[in-house]
Design an enzyme around this catalytic site. Sequence first.
Site: not given
Ligand code: SAH
Length: 350
Positions: A88, A101, A108, A112, A115, A335
């Site tokens: 996506e 984006c 992944c 995290c 996420c 994400c």
């Molecule tokens: N792996 C890389 C890039 C992908 S995630 C990284 O970790 O930076 C990029 C950003 O997406 C994260 O830093 C976070 O800011 C955001 N993100 C992911 N899941 C999210 C969520 N549920 N709510 C808000 N921001 C989110």
Amino acid sequence: MKNALDLNFEELKSYISSVGEKPFRTGQIFRALHKGLDFAEMTDISKGLRDKLASDFIAQGVKIIKSLKSADGTEKFLFSLSDGNVIEGVLMKYKYGYTLCVSTQVGCRMNCAFCASGLYGLVRNLTCGEILGEIVAANRYLGGDLADKRKVINIVLMGSGEPLDNYDETLKFLQLVSSAEGINISQRNISLSTCGLVPKMYELSDSGVSVNLTVSLHSPFDEERKRIMPVANRYKISEILDACAYYFEKTGRRYIFEYVLIRGENDTERHAEELIRLLKGRPCHVNLIRLNEVKERSLKCGTEKDAYRFMGVLTSGGLSATVRRKMGEDIEGACGQLRQRYIEDNNGKK
Ligand code: SAH
């Protein structure tokens, strides 16, 4: 079959000469590919060459299969890849143009806690041409062309995946998308976001590309960061800060920390004070992001007021900080959320 968008100019040139064509064809085909054309649409080359190309390559391996528009103008794309996987991307419209984006991996490995992208682990890396394909497809969808006629003018590598966990393809992608013969997006308009893979941050600093570096921090305390980001078991915050300083030394670019505010987890005064202690005096900016709650994860988002209070502490302490506007919530903007929903709706088929 290989994606033609994976080839850089030199590689395409040697292919063209290997099939006995004149070198000037290279530019024609390279530009047509980066505009989003299929071989059949390349009517300024011979039918024979078009057929030959089509027997050796897929022209556009990345296709928009679904698009969801948010009330705030944000648009989310679901892209299909030639092997049936889906990824996506999110399109954001700003005053000066579109920012896309993009994803760098299918799924992944980082997992995290907040996420959706890591819910099923890593399926596979995207190739450079597939990452580029997301931009080419969106640009064509918007009616854009190459160079100064492009519609997508900024790119953020903040979709699903960890770009530095797919380092070689990401680096080649950065070179392709900023190449003068193609869409030619300036590297200063590209942001790469990483969860902090320290050795790769050093490699990037030495690579000669000069994009905006963004680091997902999410906590100023190593022990607490481990609870939110498993990768924190590998690299300490102090090591990440050293790598950022090195990036600045090599590129002269200020770096950005992303900080997703999670209610009760990382949004207290204690966290703000420690952030100030760690970051004060560094050439950096803190981007506060209010959590987009993910159904499969139990973490909660605080109020907008909480976010601005946290920001206030940081700025009074001498940091540069802003709260990112929340966008696309009604379209599963965070994400991995849309892909996740698509997978569920298709009976677990990834
Ligand atoms: N792996 C890389 C890039 C992908 S995630 C990284 O970790 O930076 C990029 C950003 O997406 C994260 O830093 C976070 O800011 C955001 N993100 C992911 N899941 C999210 C969520 N549920 N709510 C808000 N921001 C989110």
